[in-house]
Scaffold this motif. Structure first.
Motif, PDB file in Angstrom:
ATOM      1  N   THR A  88      58.770 -61.093 -58.336  1.00  0.00           N
ATOM      2  CA  THR A  88      58.617 -60.071 -57.301  1.00  0.00           C
ATOM      3  C   THR A  88      59.415 -58.843 -57.723  1.00  0.00           C
ATOM      4  N   ALA A  89      59.165 -57.720 -57.053  1.00  0.00           N
ATOM      5  CA  ALA A  89      59.740 -56.433 -57.462  1.00  0.00           C
ATOM      6  C   ALA A  89      61.266 -56.461 -57.462  1.00  0.00           C
ATOM      7  N   LEU A  90      61.848 -55.582 -58.241  1.00  0.00           N
ATOM      8  CA  LEU A  90      63.289 -55.351 -58.178  1.00  0.00           C
ATOM      9  C   LEU A  90      63.568 -54.325 -57.077  1.00  0.00           C
ATOM     10  N   PRO A  91      64.821 -54.246 -56.616  1.00  0.00           N
ATOM     11  CA  PRO A  91      65.142 -53.358 -55.496  1.00  0.00           C
ATOM     12  C   PRO A  91      64.676 -51.923 -55.724  1.00  0.00           C
ATOM     13  N   GLY A  92      64.109 -51.348 -54.677  1.00  0.00           N
ATOM     14  CA  GLY A  92      63.714 -49.948 -54.706  1.00  0.00           C
ATOM     15  C   GLY A  92      62.411 -49.660 -55.413  1.00  0.00           C
ATOM     16  N   ARG A  93      61.886 -50.637 -56.144  1.00  0.00           N
ATOM     17  CA  ARG A  93      60.641 -50.407 -56.898  1.00  0.00           C
ATOM     18  C   ARG A  93      59.431 -50.637 -55.994  1.00  0.00           C
ATOM     19  N   THR A  94      58.305 -50.061 -56.417  1.00  0.00           N
ATOM     20  CA  THR A  94      57.060 -50.345 -55.705  1.00  0.00           C
ATOM     21  C   THR A  94      56.746 -51.823 -55.852  1.00  0.00           C
ATOM     22  N   GLY A  95      56.372 -52.451 -54.757  1.00  0.00           N
ATOM     23  CA  GLY A  95      56.112 -53.884 -54.734  1.00  0.00           C
ATOM     24  C   GLY A  95      56.948 -54.510 -53.643  1.00  0.00           C
ATOM     25  N   ASN A  96      57.183 -55.800 -53.776  1.00  0.00           N
ATOM     26  CA  ASN A  96      57.845 -56.567 -52.734  1.00  0.00           C
ATOM     27  C   ASN A  96      59.053 -57.280 -53.337  1.00  0.00           C
TER      28      ASN A  96
END
Length: 161
Positions: free
Chosen positions: A46-54
Motif C-alpha cells: 500500500t502507499a507510503l505516507p502522503g503519496r497518492t494511493g492508500n
C-alpha cells in the motif's frame, strides 16, 4: 521522500488526538505477528505516507499495549497525524468505523472498496480486530490527507536511541 522501509523496521509515528495527548505509536513495515507486537503495521504494497494511493495500517485492539482499544470512538473529522522524521501528514477521518470481515481486502485498495472515496487520492486506512477480544470481523476507518508540513524536531522520540 524517504526510501521504502524494510520489513519490521519503524519508519513513522502515528498520533490520534481523540485517543489522548500521550497516544502515539510507531508504524513498522509489515503486518507479521512479531511486527504487530511492537506497534502498528503498514500493509506492504500500500502507499507510503502522503503519496497518492492508500496508506493502510493495522493495529491490535487488545494485547501488545492495546493500541486500537478506543477505535470505535473515532468520528468523522478526527485528525490522524503521521510523522516520518521529515514530514508531518495530517489526515482527517472521512467516516466512523465500518465493520467488515477479514476476507474483505478491498478496503485497503488504492481507492478503498466501500469507502466514501470514488477516485484516486491520498488516503489512509486504519484496520483492527472486532470484537474487542476476538477476530471474527474487522473495524475499518478511512481518512484523507488534509495537509503536510515539515516535521519540526527531526525523527520522533521513538526512533532516537
Amino acid at each position: 521522500g524517504l526510501p521504502a522501509p524494510r520489513a519490521g523496521e519503524p519508519f513513522a509515528v502515528l498520533r490520534i488526538p481523540r485517543f489522548g495527548r500521550d497516544w502515539d505509536w510507531p508504524v513498522l513495515e509489515g503486518t507479521a505477528v512479531a511486527t504487530l507486537k511492537r506497534g502498528l503495521g503498514h500493509y506492504p504494497g500500500t502507499a507510503l505516507p502522503g503519496r497518492t494511493g492508500n496508506f493502510a495500517v493495522a493495529g491490535h485492539r487488545r494485547t501488545y499495549g492495546d493500541p486500537f482499544k478506543d477505535f470505535p470512538r473515532l468520528r468523522t473529522g478526527d485528525a490522524v497525524v503521521l510523522t516520518d522524521g521529515t514530514t508531518r501528514y495530517t489526515y482527517r477521518i472521512a467516516r466512523s468505523p465500518f465493520r467488515t470481515v477479514p476476507s474483505d481486502t478491498g478496503v485497503i485498495d488504492a481507492v478503498p472498496d466501500k469507502s466514501p472515496f470514488t477516485r484516486p487520492g491520498r488516503y489512509l486506512t486504519l484496520t483492527t480486530c472486532e470484537p474487542e477480544w476476538g477476530s471474527s470481523h474487522r473495524l475499518i476507518a478511512w481518512a484523507r490527507l488534509e495537509s503536510t508540513a515539515p516535521a519540526t524536531h527531526g525523527k520522533p522520540a521513538a526512533f532516537r536511541s
